[in-house]
Write an enzyme that holds these catalytic residues in place. Structure first.
Site, PDB file in Angstrom:
ATOM      1  CB  THR A 278      -0.819   0.205   1.278  1.00 51.32           C
ATOM      2  OG1 THR A 278      -0.144   0.246   2.533  1.00 51.32           O
ATOM      3  CG2 THR A 278      -1.937  -1.124   1.121  1.00 51.32           C
ATOM      4  CG  ASN A 279       3.714   2.634   2.887  1.00 48.85           C
ATOM      5  OD1 ASN A 279       3.453   3.703   3.190  1.00 48.85           O
ATOM      6  ND2 ASN A 279       3.630   1.646   3.890  1.00 48.85           N
TER       7      ASN A 279
ATOM      8  CG  MET B 133       8.488  -7.898   5.884  1.00 51.43           C
ATOM      9  SD  MET B 133       8.381  -6.399   7.074  1.00 51.43           S
ATOM     10  CE  MET B 133       6.619  -5.753   7.211  1.00 51.43           C
TER      11      MET B 133
ATOM     12  CG  LEU C  65      18.571  -3.387   2.317  1.00 43.67           C
ATOM     13  CD1 LEU C  65      18.771  -1.903   1.937  1.00 43.67           C
ATOM     14  CD2 LEU C  65      18.428  -4.107   1.252  1.00 43.67           C
TER      15      LEU C  65
ATOM     16  CG  ASN D  88      12.354   1.259   6.780  1.00 41.08           C
ATOM     17  OD1 ASN D  88      11.862   0.746   5.963  1.00 41.08           O
ATOM     18  ND2 ASN D  88      12.305   1.082   8.007  1.00 41.08           N
TER      19      ASN D  88
ATOM     20  CG  HIS E  23       9.432   1.435  12.062  1.00 42.18           C
ATOM     21  ND1 HIS E  23       9.760   0.049  11.859  1.00 42.18           N
ATOM     22  CD2 HIS E  23       9.093   1.356  13.224  1.00 42.18           C
ATOM     23  CE1 HIS E  23       9.495  -0.593  12.993  1.00 42.18           C
ATOM     24  NE2 HIS E  23       9.281   0.273  13.909  1.00 42.18           N
TER      25      HIS E  23
ATOM     26  CG  ASP F  95      22.227   3.404  10.324  1.00 47.51           C
ATOM     27  OD1 ASP F  95      21.373   2.317  10.738  1.00 47.51           O
ATOM     28  OD2 ASP F  95      22.543   4.202  11.477  1.00 47.51           O
ATOM     29  CD  GLU F  96      26.478   0.694   7.660  1.00 47.54           C
ATOM     30  OE1 GLU F  96      25.915   1.492   8.179  1.00 47.54           O
ATOM     31  OE2 GLU F  96      27.495   1.024   6.604  1.00 47.54           O
TER      32      GLU F  96
ATOM     33  CG  ASP G   5      13.913  -0.100  12.258  1.00 40.68           C
ATOM     34  OD1 ASP G   5      13.687  -0.181  11.189  1.00 40.68           O
ATOM     35  OD2 ASP G   5      12.776  -0.905  13.017  1.00 40.68           O
TER      36      ASP G   5
HETATM   37  C1  GAR Z   1       3.852  -0.932   6.909  1.00 38.68           C
HETATM   38  O1  GAR Z   1       3.183  -0.667   7.838  1.00 38.68           O
HETATM   39  C2  GAR Z   1       5.306  -0.642   7.012  1.00 38.68           C
HETATM   40  O2  GAR Z   1       5.512   0.568   7.866  1.00 38.68           O
HETATM   41  C3  GAR Z   1       5.692  -1.656   7.626  1.00 38.68           C
HETATM   42  O3  GAR Z   1       5.179  -2.526   6.976  1.00 38.68           O
HETATM   43  C4  GAR Z   1       3.981  -2.533   6.548  1.00 38.68           C
HETATM   44  C5  GAR Z   1       3.906  -2.751   4.943  1.00 38.68           C
HETATM   45  O4  GAR Z   1       2.751  -2.420   4.360  1.00 38.68           O
HETATM   46  N1  GAR Z   1       7.545  -1.971   7.789  1.00 38.68           N
HETATM   47  C6  GAR Z   1       8.052  -2.395   8.700  1.00 38.68           C
HETATM   48  O5  GAR Z   1       7.203  -2.953   9.708  1.00 38.68           O
HETATM   49  C7  GAR Z   1       9.528  -2.352   8.494  1.00 38.68           C
HETATM   50  N2  GAR Z   1      10.354  -2.598   9.791  1.00 38.68           N
HETATM   51  P1  GAR Z   1       2.437  -2.098   2.930  1.00 38.68           P
HETATM   52  O6  GAR Z   1       3.148  -3.410   2.256  1.00 38.68           O
HETATM   53  O7  GAR Z   1       1.099  -2.011   2.536  1.00 38.68           O
HETATM   54  O8  GAR Z   1       3.398  -0.919   2.326  1.00 38.68           O
END
Ligand code: GAR
Length: 196
Positions: free
Chosen positions: A16-17, A85, A88, A102, A104, A141-142, A145
């Site tokens: 969705t993002n 998920m 890197l 990213n 979060h 970064d390395e 989060d």
């Molecule tokens: C989102 O809430 C994003 O912030 C999270 O996964 C979801 C993906 O939704 N990411 C993390 O938790 C990364 N640590 P999407 O596939 O619908 O964009």
């Protein structure tokens, strides 16, 4: 960098993002970006469907050396992790230093790092009885989060929220700040390039 920054989006799930970025570019609200490739860590990610529907080149790369190869081949200036998920490897971070961002689903430094991803974040927020949560766009970064925060926005936790209802509310905010954060990064890169 040309007029529009070339962006590669890394995904693992629903996307969705990614869709929010596609829609904003299409609507002329994110003209400074062009998505050149969507790379998924999983072959069954619905995000791949969204990319194909939008006519964007896609790749599935489970191994990290394949990710770097795909990124290089795409000619991307910037890498956006949108529900990606995997962590890197340093080699990729080094190749795109200050050019990987990213999204979060919490107010970093709360509810982030190893083990806090996706619905687990929202479950922990509700279990802790928090009154607010939020979303953060940050440089990668390395660490997990740990990169510099670009943009953060608060979202209320409402009485009776479940992890799912909270996730849906936070996602709406993610869709807004991911595009805003990307704009900011593009602006900064252009400013740096102009100064050289
Ligand atoms: C989102 O809430 C994003 O912030 C999270 O996964 C979801 C993906 O939704 N990411 C993390 O938790 C990364 N640590 P999407 O596939 O619908 O964009």
């Amino acid at each position: 960098m040309e007029d529009s920054a070339k962006v590669a989006v890394l995904v693992s799930g629903g996307g969705t993002n990614l869709q929010a970025l596609i829609d904003k570019i299409r609507e002329g609200r994110l003209e400074e970006a062009k998505i050149v490739k969507v790379i998924s860590s999983r072959p069954d990610a619905f995000a791949l469907e969204r990319a194909r529907k939008a006519g964007i080149d896609t790749a599935v790369a489970a191994e990290q050396d394949e990710v770097l190869k795909e990124l290089k081949a795409s000619g991307a200036d910037i890498v956006v992790l949108a529900g990606y998920m995997k962590v890197l490897p340093p080699e990729i971070i080094e190749s795109y230093r200050n050019r990987i961002i990213n999204i979060h689903p919490s107010l970093i430094p709360k509810y982030c790092g190893k083990g806090f991803y996706g619905m687990r974040v929202h479950r922990a927020v509700i279990e802790a009885g928090e009154k607010e949560s939020g979303a953060t766009v940050h440089y990668v970064d390395e660490g997990v989060d740990t990169g510099k925060i670009i943009l953060q926005r608060r979202v209320p936790v409402i009485e009776g929220d479940t992890p799912e209802t909270l996730a849906a509310r936070v996602l709406e905010t993610e869709h807004e700040i991911l595009a805003e954060g990307l704009k900011e990064v593009i602006k900064n890169i252009k400013k740096d390039e102009g100064g050289k």
